[in-house]
Design an enzyme around this catalytic site. Structure first.
Site, PDB file in Angstrom:
ATOM      1  N   HIS A 175     -10.316  -6.719   2.749  1.00  0.00           N
ATOM      2  CA  HIS A 175      -9.921  -7.228   4.072  1.00  0.00           C
ATOM      3  C   HIS A 175     -11.160  -7.564   4.897  1.00  0.00           C
ATOM      4  CE1 HIS A 175      -6.491  -4.919   2.595  1.00  0.00           C
ATOM      5  NE2 HIS A 175      -5.737  -5.646   3.392  1.00  0.00           N
ATOM      6  N   ASP A 206      -8.076 -10.456   3.118  1.00  0.00           N
ATOM      7  CA  ASP A 206      -6.828 -10.609   3.865  1.00  0.00           C
ATOM      8  C   ASP A 206      -6.983 -10.423   5.367  1.00  0.00           C
ATOM      9  OD1 ASP A 206      -5.767 -10.799   1.336  1.00  0.00           O
ATOM     10  OD2 ASP A 206      -4.165  -9.337   1.692  1.00  0.00           O
TER      11      ASP A 206
END
Length: 269
Positions: free
Chosen positions: A241, A87
């Site tokens: 992430h 992400d």
């Protein structure tokens, strides 16, 4: 000495009254004892220990746990394959490192892109697409409250993000959407669906973005590795992430070989 019939009746009445009072006192004493025992055996509730709110599963989620995320978002891939998702990028420093690592091990992943980052780094988006990875819309500027916005505002945000991705990589498919923080609402899921995107949550969250005060890079990497190894199962969607998380990339240098021995790693189809 022989008692008259009247005296016998009076004496019997006195005895019965005495027995009744004794039984009542015993019963009340026993009741008090039980009440005291029950009260002392239950620990007092702490005002700090408030129950966490739970998201009620939708009828669809009850029938199929794949849709068990908030508002019916997907927690599972729908197959035995495990999907790695990253992400908040693209990140000019970390995303190229991650792309090189994935290419080295012939692994495909899913990248959940933030619109402002796409606009700043369109070349990295083209690299992601060229290497066969899947794209996911992650809103324009990572708004944690977007699910509470009117449907028209949500549609404008998601549409703006898709347009930026298509400017960077014309013709690229954007089949998925992830709400920042996983804060899905029925309105958000419905609006994403109208734009042709499936909403994805996750099954495994190593909290790689959360760095405890004083935690070393080595300790943080070990935490990420430990959490994913512990909780990963066939069909899981794994959250991580790439934006500003160099320790995550380092952790995956250890994780990918371990995962490949146990699971089939896939990009969401």
């Amino acid at each position: 000495m022989r008692l008259s019939r009247a005296k016998k009746a009076v004496l019997l009445g006195v005895v019965l009254i005495a027995v009744g009072l004794t039984g009542r006192a015993s019963a009340e004493s026993a009741q008090d004892s039980v009440g005291t025992l029950t009260a002392s055996s239950v620990a007092p509730s702490s005002p700090a220990a408030k129950p966490k709110p739970t998201v009620k599963p939708t009828a669809r989620a009850i029938k199929n746990p794949r849709f068990g995320g908030p508002a019916g978002s997907h927690m599972l891939t729908g197959s035995k394959g495990v999907a790695l998702t990253f992400d908040d990028g693209p990140d000019p420093n970390e995303t190229p490192k991650l792309l090189a690592l994935l290419a080295k091990h012939h692994v495909k992943a899913t990248f959940c892109l933030v619109g402002v980052q796409v606009e700043r780094h369109p070349g990295i988006v083209r690299q992601i697409v060229a290497r066969g990875h899947t794209l996911c819309n992650h809103t324009w500027n990572h708004s944690l409250k977007i699910g509470k916005d009117p449907a028209s505002k949500i549609q404008a945000d998601l549409g703006r993000t898709n347009a930026a991705i298509h400017r960077a990589a014309p013709g690229a498919k954007i089949k998925y959407f992830r709400a920042p923080g996983g804060n899905f609402t029925p309105r958000l899921v419905s609006t994403a669906r109208q734009l042709g995107m499936t909403s994805i949550y996750w099954r495994v969250d190593p909290r790689d973005w959360s760095h405890r005060k004083g935690e070393t890079s080595a300790a943080h990497q070990a935490k990420v590795v430990r959490q994913i190894e512990k909780h990963c199962r066939p069909g899981a969607i794994v959250l991580s992430h790439d934006y500003a998380q160099p320790d995550t990339i380092a952790a995956y240098r250890k994780l990918i070989p371990w995962l490949k021995k146990r699971y089939t790693l896939i990009a969401l189809p």
